[in-house]
Design a protein around this motif. Structure first.
Motif, short mmCIF file in Angstrom:
data_model
loop_
_atom_site.label_atom_id
_atom_site.label_comp_id
_atom_site.label_asym_id
_atom_site.label_seq_id
_atom_site.Cartn_x
_atom_site.Cartn_y
_atom_site.Cartn_z
N ASN A 315 0.81 -1.22 0.00
CA ASN A 315 0.00 0.00 0.00
C ASN A 315 0.85 1.27 0.00
O ASN A 315 0.53 2.24 -0.68
CB ASN A 315 -0.92 0.03 1.23
N LYS A 316 1.94 1.25 0.78
CA LYS A 316 2.72 2.47 0.96
C LYS A 316 4.18 2.12 1.21
O LYS A 316 4.49 1.18 1.95
CB LYS A 316 2.18 3.27 2.16
N LYS A 321 10.78 10.08 5.92
CA LYS A 321 9.94 9.96 7.11
C LYS A 321 9.68 11.33 7.75
O LYS A 321 8.54 11.65 8.11
CB LYS A 321 10.61 9.02 8.11
N LYS A 322 10.71 12.14 7.89
CA LYS A 322 10.57 13.43 8.58
C LYS A 322 9.59 14.36 7.88
O LYS A 322 8.92 15.18 8.51
CB LYS A 322 11.93 14.09 8.72
N LEU A 323 9.51 14.24 6.55
CA LEU A 323 8.62 15.11 5.78
C LEU A 323 7.29 14.43 5.45
O LEU A 323 6.43 15.03 4.80
CB LEU A 323 9.31 15.56 4.49
N GLY A 324 7.16 13.16 5.86
CA GLY A 324 5.93 12.44 5.59
C GLY A 324 5.71 12.14 4.12
O GLY A 324 4.56 12.04 3.65
N ILE A 325 6.80 11.98 3.35
CA ILE A 325 6.71 11.71 1.91
C ILE A 325 6.77 10.21 1.68
O ILE A 325 7.72 9.53 2.10
CB ILE A 325 7.83 12.43 1.14
N ASN A 326 5.74 9.67 0.99
CA ASN A 326 5.63 8.24 0.75
C ASN A 326 5.25 7.97 -0.70
O ASN A 326 4.72 8.84 -1.39
CB ASN A 326 4.56 7.62 1.65
N ILE A 327 5.51 6.73 -1.14
CA ILE A 327 4.95 6.24 -2.40
C ILE A 327 3.65 5.52 -2.04
O ILE A 327 3.67 4.53 -1.31
CB ILE A 327 5.91 5.28 -3.12
#
Length: 355
Positions: A315-316, A321-327
């Protein structure tokens, strides 16, 4: 969507006594330096394979960004993992060794030799005419380094990731119902019986075996399929001795190769198909399960000899992590591969310095 999709081999699970040492070795020796997740938590769903109770653990997923599957490095947090009860013999039931792709077999051989790694064979020719050699990692696991031409990107590393494995089975014809009919490995690259020169330097390798190497006719599509690339499965059946079961009377997570994992889409369809073909799911997670900062839906079956095969519907995948950036893959077109910029952004997860 009413069909299952198999995006490729995501990883092979390796039970170790020290996850940090294992990650460093696979990163520096085999280029798997992208740390996708580092999860320290309680393993609850797999209790039936761990003595009937949940266990604290640490799991790291390491990828080589040139392409191929990775390594899920798995360590008990509050238990000393056990060794196999018997010395490994080729043909024993379970995962024998993964295939690691190389673009220059001679360069890889010399590099690892100069690093004083435990190379246990010379370069030899496989029944499919490709060249390979075997080595052991510092934790007594055998790996096959093999020529293979399926790459996501070509960088300075001479090796890529995992593109297959040899699995010991008791009956190849029965096992084909899983590996060919369900997993789609429908091309027979070779099917040979005899004594094989390329196996003779392995324990029990001078005996008679049947070997069948399978590849897939359909190109993998969607998700991380471009990163994982093409793959192979070799089934090997011992014909001159009764094989042992590698994980007999041991826990999932103990030392050695604990599972083979496929990245997939549409778990429900796959679950129904596995049930119909006699390999029902033994474990299945919640629809949304956190693995460190990653998230997915996963489950396990046993092949016809008890070898654990994992499926993950991702799903992700975390990037920063610190910026909350995910695929985020949950709401994407399941047949559309992730764009190159998004996959290459995973290079941000690479660890470049070690103590």
């Amino acid at each position: 969507m009413k069909e299952k999709l198999i995006y490729g081999i995501q990883q092979i699970g390796i039970g170790v006594a020290n996850a940090d040492k294992a990650f460093k070795w696979y990163a520096t020796r085999l280029g798997a330096d992208a740390l996708i997740f580092d999860d320290s938590n309680e393993a609850t769903f797999m209790a039936k394979y761990m003595g009937g109770k949940s266990r604290k653990k640490r799991a790291l997923l390491a990828l080589n960004m040139q392409g191929g599957g990775g390594y899920e490095i798995w360590q008990f947090a509050n238990r000393t993992p056990s060794k196999p009860k018997c010395n490994f013999k080729l043909g024993d039931l379970g995962i024998q060794f993964p295939f690691i792709k190389t673009k220059d077999i001679y360069k890889t051989f010399e590099r690892l030799k100069n690093l004083n790694e435990n190379i246990i064979s010379e370069i030899c020719e496989e029944p499919d005419t490709s060249k390979s050699f075997y080595l052991k990692d510092p934790f007594n696991n055998i790996l096959k380094i093999k020529e293979f031409n399926s790459w996501y990107q070509l960088k300075k590393n001479d090796v890529g990731g995992v593109f297959g494995t040899t699995i010991g089975v008791s009956n190849i014809e029965i096992s084909l119902k899983l590996y060919r009919d369900i997993l789609g490995y429908d091309i027979v690259e070779y099917d040979k019986t005899g004594v094989f020169e390329d196996l003779k330097q392995l324990n029990n390798g001078d005996k008679k075996f049947r070997r069948i190497l399978l590849s897939h006719s359909e190109n993998r599509v969607g998700g991380f399929s471009k990163l994982f690339g093409k793959s192979e499965i070799e089934l090997i059946q011992s014909l001159e001795n009764v094989p042992n079961k590698i994980f007999e009377d041991r826990y999932w997570g103990d030392l050695g190769y604990i599972h083979l994992c496929f990245d997939i889409k549409n778990m429900k369809v796959l679950k129904d198909e596995c049930q119909e073909k006699g390999v029902p799911f033994q474990v299945i997670s919640n629809l949304s399960f956190n693995m460190g900062e990653a998230n997915g839906h996963w489950g396990y079956i046993e092949d016809y000899d008890g070898t654990l095969i994992e499926f993950i519907e991702t799903n992700k995948v975390p990037l920063l992590k610190k910026l909350g950036i995910n695929i985020n893959l949950k709401n994407r077109d399941p047949k559309k591969p992730l764009p190159n910029w998004m996959i290459k952004a995973m290079n941000l997860k690479r660890i470049k310095k070690f103590n």
